[in-house]
Design an enzyme around this catalytic site. Structure first.
Site, PDB file in Angstrom:
ATOM      1  N   CYS A 134       0.794  -1.231   0.000  1.00  0.00           N
ATOM      2  CA  CYS A 134       0.000   0.000   0.000  1.00  0.00           C
ATOM      3  C   CYS A 134       0.824   1.279   0.000  1.00  0.00           C
ATOM      4  CB  CYS A 134      -0.944  -0.005   1.202  1.00  0.00           C
ATOM      5  SG  CYS A 134      -2.134  -1.351   1.142  1.00  0.00           S
ATOM      6  N   CYS A 183       0.742   2.505   6.472  1.00  0.00           N
ATOM      7  CA  CYS A 183       1.175   1.133   6.721  1.00  0.00           C
ATOM      8  C   CYS A 183       1.195   0.369   5.403  1.00  0.00           C
ATOM      9  CB  CYS A 183       0.218   0.450   7.692  1.00  0.00           C
ATOM     10  SG  CYS A 183      -1.490   0.364   7.072  1.00  0.00           S
TER      11      CYS A 183
END
Length: 392
Positions: A101, A376
């Protein structure tokens, strides 16, 4: 909002790297309007939108870097495919990165590195994700059927449920999305797409009926408090300050210090912001109180709440991070106020550019000086970057 400081984070002997502008396609629920496109179609649309927004000559770009997570095997180097499709010079190199991500974060910091090293003056970075056609090795018709069955189980009405924080954010963010407060949405595709389509207002009673997606029957992650499967792309123009000014641009922000972190994914899978935030602040010589704008990626409501709790815990700071005291959590009045991944959507590799562009816009609108992006990533990794407003 704190008053702007006279201090700048410019470093002697280091080139100032600036964000000139950024765009994104509307973020759509997978399986909707973009369903028959390909990843490079979305990436091309974002690149064309960036060219239109900036008026950038196509041959003025030295390099293109794009992020993607779920790779389409027919276009494994989606950066090159999209760049050629958007009309960039065939002499402009392009490569694709992947880091879950934070893939477009990696694309942007790669651009910063190329410029800081003197290899380039103008780099386009971005990211694209296409969840409507995950390359499962079946026919496309079968893949669409499988995805539809899965979405029927996991999407449903989608607003945050784990805490009042999430409910408040998602309802306030619906106005942000529909009124284009962020200013970085472009129109793309054969059909005219002018806004995100993932916001689904619902009542607490409706959301409370949703079943947990993973751990049953007592799990807390549901379709209401998770970022939805999203199709979308983003792109940013990053330049040396000298080059940007020479070409007549007024940059939006300076891209300053950044860090990447890694933890044990077994029990700290999505705690990257907790670890990355103090490291990037220390690197920049700033404190939490110096930051005017925070933009954290929201994978799940539980992930955000876990990070905020860890950041506020002396025990966690001492036990896991080797600190004497807690990190400290961002004030909610400065945090994701224009919408996060839970409400706007999360095309995995495109979110980083959205975060950075949003920080730049918020600093301009709110009169702040410093912003902090944190995210994250799968595998227990994370990223954080400090962004400084460009003088108006």
């Amino acid at each position: 909002m704190s008053a702007p400081s006279k201090k700048t984070l410019a470093k002697s002997g280091v080139k100032n790297v600036v964000l000139v502008d950024g765009v994104r396609t509307p973020f759509l629920l997978s399986g909707t309007t973009y369903a028959d496109l390909m990843p490079h179609d979305l990436a091309r649309a974002a690149l064309q939108g960036l060219l239109k927004r900036t008026g950038l000559p196509k041959d003025a770009v030295d390099y293109i870097v794009y992020g993607t997570v779920i790779q389409e095997v027919k276009t494994s180097n989606v950066a090159r495919e999209a760049a050629l499709g958007a009309g960039f010079s065939d002499k402009t190199p392009a490569h694709t990165v992947t880091m879950a991500c934070i893939s477009s974060n990696q694309a942007m910091t790669t651009a910063v590195g190329l410029i800081a090293a003197g290899q380039c003056d103008a780099v386009v970075a971005g990211g694209v994700e296409f969840m409507s056609d995950v390359p499962i090795r079946h026919s496309r018709k079968m893949r669409k059927t499988m995805l539809s069955l899965n979405k029927a189980k996991t999407l449903g009405a989608r607003l945050s449920l784990l805490s009042p924080f999430d409910l408040k954010k998602c309802f306030s963010n619906s106005d942000c999305c529909l009124n284009f407060k962020c200013g970085d949405v472009i129109v793309t595709g054969r059909d005219i797409v002018s806004k995100d389509n993932g916001i689904r207002p619902a009542t607490m009673e409706q959301m409370a009926k949703l079943k947990p997606a993973f751990i049953k029957p007592h799990g807390t992650v549901t379709a209401a408090n998770s970022s939805f499967l999203t199709d979308g792309a983003s792109a940013v123009l990053i330049m040396s300050e000298e080059k940007a000014l020479a070409m007549g641009y007024k940059p939006k922000a300076y891209l300053r210090d950044f860090v990447y972190v890694s933890q044990d994914p077994k029990d700290q899978l999505l705690l990257g912001p907790t670890y990355a935030t103090p490291k990037v602040l220390e690197k920049s010589g700033l404190t939490l109180n110096d930051i005017d704008v925070f933009e954290f990626h929201e994978a799940f409501a539980g992930q955000i709440m876990a990070n905020l709790k860890a950041m506020e815990s002396d025990w966690f700071g001492q036990t896991y991070m080797g600190r004497k005291t807690k990190v400290g959590a961002p004030p909610m009045e400065k945090f994701n106020t224009w919408g996060g991944s839970l409400s706007l959507g999360h095309p995995f590799a495109a979110t980083g550019c959205r975060l950075v562009t949003t920080v730049a816009h918020r600093l301009q609108k709110e009169g702040g000086q410093y912003g902090l992006v944190a995210a994250c990533a799968a595998g227990g990794q994370g990223h954080a970057m400090v962004i400084e407003a460009y003088p108006q």
